[in-house]
Write a protein that holds these residues in place. Structure first.
Motif, PDB file in Angstrom:
ATOM      1  N   ARG A 173      -6.830  -3.334   0.548  1.00 59.72           N
ATOM      2  CA  ARG A 173      -8.153  -3.906   0.269  1.00 59.72           C
ATOM      3  C   ARG A 173      -8.511  -3.834  -1.221  1.00 59.72           C
ATOM      4  O   ARG A 173      -9.193  -4.691  -1.738  1.00 59.72           O
ATOM      5  N   ASN A 174      -8.052  -2.783  -1.892  1.00 57.40           N
ATOM      6  CA  ASN A 174      -8.350  -2.627  -3.310  1.00 57.40           C
ATOM      7  C   ASN A 174      -7.285  -1.734  -3.957  1.00 57.40           C
ATOM      8  O   ASN A 174      -6.438  -1.172  -3.259  1.00 57.40           O
ATOM      9  N   GLU A 175      -7.360  -1.608  -5.267  1.00 56.57           N
ATOM     10  CA  GLU A 175      -6.347  -0.841  -6.006  1.00 56.57           C
ATOM     11  C   GLU A 175      -6.341   0.634  -5.613  1.00 56.57           C
ATOM     12  O   GLU A 175      -5.274   1.244  -5.491  1.00 56.57           O
ATOM     13  N   GLU A 176      -7.509   1.207  -5.399  1.00 53.37           N
ATOM     14  CA  GLU A 176      -7.582   2.618  -5.020  1.00 53.37           C
ATOM     15  C   GLU A 176      -6.870   2.861  -3.689  1.00 53.37           C
ATOM     16  O   GLU A 176      -6.143   3.840  -3.534  1.00 53.37           O
ATOM     17  N   SER A 177      -7.077   1.970  -2.745  1.00 55.73           N
ATOM     18  CA  SER A 177      -6.426   2.087  -1.447  1.00 55.73           C
ATOM     19  C   SER A 177      -4.913   1.911  -1.588  1.00 55.73           C
ATOM     20  O   SER A 177      -4.138   2.627  -0.956  1.00 55.73           O
ATOM     21  N   ALA A 178      -4.490   0.985  -2.423  1.00 58.85           N
ATOM     22  CA  ALA A 178      -3.057   0.772  -2.665  1.00 58.85           C
ATOM     23  C   ALA A 178      -2.432   2.016  -3.280  1.00 58.85           C
ATOM     24  O   ALA A 178      -1.313   2.408  -2.907  1.00 58.85           O
ATOM     25  N   MET A 179      -3.135   2.640  -4.205  1.00 54.19           N
ATOM     26  CA  MET A 179      -2.619   3.863  -4.825  1.00 54.19           C
ATOM     27  C   MET A 179      -2.505   4.993  -3.802  1.00 54.19           C
ATOM     28  O   MET A 179      -1.537   5.745  -3.810  1.00 54.19           O
ATOM     29  N   LYS A 180      -3.469   5.096  -2.891  1.00 56.34           N
ATOM     30  CA  LYS A 180      -3.402   6.120  -1.846  1.00 56.34           C
ATOM     31  C   LYS A 180      -2.214   5.869  -0.924  1.00 56.34           C
ATOM     32  O   LYS A 180      -1.479   6.794  -0.581  1.00 56.34           O
ATOM     33  N   ILE A 181      -2.014   4.624  -0.523  1.00 55.84           N
ATOM     34  CA  ILE A 181      -0.880   4.286   0.335  1.00 55.84           C
ATOM     35  C   ILE A 181       0.425   4.639  -0.373  1.00 55.84           C
ATOM     36  O   ILE A 181       1.328   5.230   0.219  1.00 55.84           O
ATOM     37  N   TYR A 182       0.520   4.295  -1.649  1.00 54.70           N
ATOM     38  CA  TYR A 182       1.732   4.594  -2.418  1.00 54.70           C
ATOM     39  C   TYR A 182       1.991   6.096  -2.455  1.00 54.70           C
ATOM     40  O   TYR A 182       3.102   6.539  -2.189  1.00 54.70           O
ATOM     41  N   THR A 183       0.974   6.886  -2.762  1.00 54.85           N
ATOM     42  CA  THR A 183       1.189   8.337  -2.862  1.00 54.85           C
ATOM     43  C   THR A 183       1.420   8.981  -1.496  1.00 54.85           C
ATOM     44  O   THR A 183       2.087  10.003  -1.406  1.00 54.85           O
ATOM     45  N   ASP A 184       0.901   8.396  -0.429  1.00 58.98           N
ATOM     46  CA  ASP A 184       1.128   8.926   0.920  1.00 58.98           C
ATOM     47  C   ASP A 184       2.530   8.613   1.434  1.00 58.98           C
ATOM     48  O   ASP A 184       3.136   9.426   2.131  1.00 58.98           O
ATOM     49  N   VAL A 185       3.059   7.435   1.083  1.00 58.62           N
ATOM     50  CA  VAL A 185       4.299   6.965   1.690  1.00 58.62           C
ATOM     51  C   VAL A 185       5.488   6.981   0.729  1.00 58.62           C
ATOM     52  O   VAL A 185       6.598   7.322   1.118  1.00 58.62           O
ATOM     53  N   VAL A 186       5.265   6.618  -0.524  1.00 64.23           N
ATOM     54  CA  VAL A 186       6.385   6.389  -1.440  1.00 64.23           C
ATOM     55  C   VAL A 186       6.665   7.594  -2.330  1.00 64.23           C
ATOM     56  O   VAL A 186       7.736   8.184  -2.278  1.00 64.23           O
ATOM     57  N   ALA A 187       5.734   7.946  -3.194  1.00 61.03           N
ATOM     58  CA  ALA A 187       5.953   9.035  -4.146  1.00 61.03           C
ATOM     59  C   ALA A 187       4.630   9.570  -4.655  1.00 61.03           C
ATOM     60  O   ALA A 187       3.611   8.875  -4.634  1.00 61.03           O
ATOM     61  N   ASP A 188       4.669  10.791  -5.149  1.00 60.17           N
ATOM     62  CA  ASP A 188       3.478  11.397  -5.742  1.00 60.17           C
ATOM     63  C   ASP A 188       3.137  10.708  -7.050  1.00 60.17           C
ATOM     64  O   ASP A 188       4.000  10.136  -7.718  1.00 60.17           O
ATOM     65  N   ASP A 189       1.893  10.799  -7.420  1.00 62.44           N
ATOM     66  CA  ASP A 189       1.429  10.247  -8.692  1.00 62.44           C
ATOM     67  C   ASP A 189       1.588  11.316  -9.757  1.00 62.44           C
ATOM     68  O   ASP A 189       0.983  12.371  -9.693  1.00 62.44           O
ATOM     69  N   ASP A 190       2.416  11.030 -10.764  1.00 63.42           N
ATOM     70  CA  ASP A 190       2.618  11.971 -11.860  1.00 63.42           C
ATOM     71  C   ASP A 190       1.602  11.746 -12.978  1.00 63.42           C
ATOM     72  O   ASP A 190       1.760  12.248 -14.085  1.00 63.42           O
ATOM     73  N   GLY A 191       0.578  10.961 -12.679  1.00 62.15           N
ATOM     74  CA  GLY A 191      -0.458  10.674 -13.653  1.00 62.15           C
ATOM     75  C   GLY A 191      -0.361   9.282 -14.250  1.00 62.15           C
ATOM     76  O   GLY A 191      -1.271   8.830 -14.933  1.00 62.15           O
ATOM     77  N   GLY A 192       0.735   8.578 -14.001  1.00 66.12           N
ATOM     78  CA  GLY A 192       0.917   7.254 -14.582  1.00 66.12           C
ATOM     79  C   GLY A 192       0.813   6.112 -13.603  1.00 66.12           C
ATOM     80  O   GLY A 192       1.002   4.954 -13.978  1.00 66.12           O
TER      81      GLY A 192
END
Length: 88
Positions: free
Chosen positions: A17-36
């Protein structure tokens, strides 16, 4: 829905739905956010996402059927459409 693409550290094409949700999905499924992650994630057009997704091989190593591609792209469910093959 919008479509987002991440190339680093692992590739993903995400429908959210939005970038924040996409970032959450990415960190939940793909990889942790190292800040970048906020710098790596970019919004892409629906046409671009449709073409990329329609050319990916599914779990059976065959192209995903067009009917399934259209259902996934038009549903209201947020999801990872493509994930880096090294993570599968």
């Amino acid at each position: 829905m919008k479509f987002y693409e991440v190339h680093d550290p692992y590739y993903a094409l995400i429908k959210a739905r939005n970038e924040e949700s996409a970032m959450k999905i990415y960190t939940d499924v793909v990889a942790d956010d190292d800040g970048g992650l906020s710098e790596e994630i970019t919004e892409v057009t629906e046409a671009y996402a449709a073409i990329r997704y329609s050319r990916v091989n599914g779990e059976d190593n065959k192209t995903i059927p067009i009917k399934e591609v259209l259902e996934d792209l038009t549903s209201e469910e947020e999801m990872i459409l493509i994930i880096d093959g090294s993570l599968v």
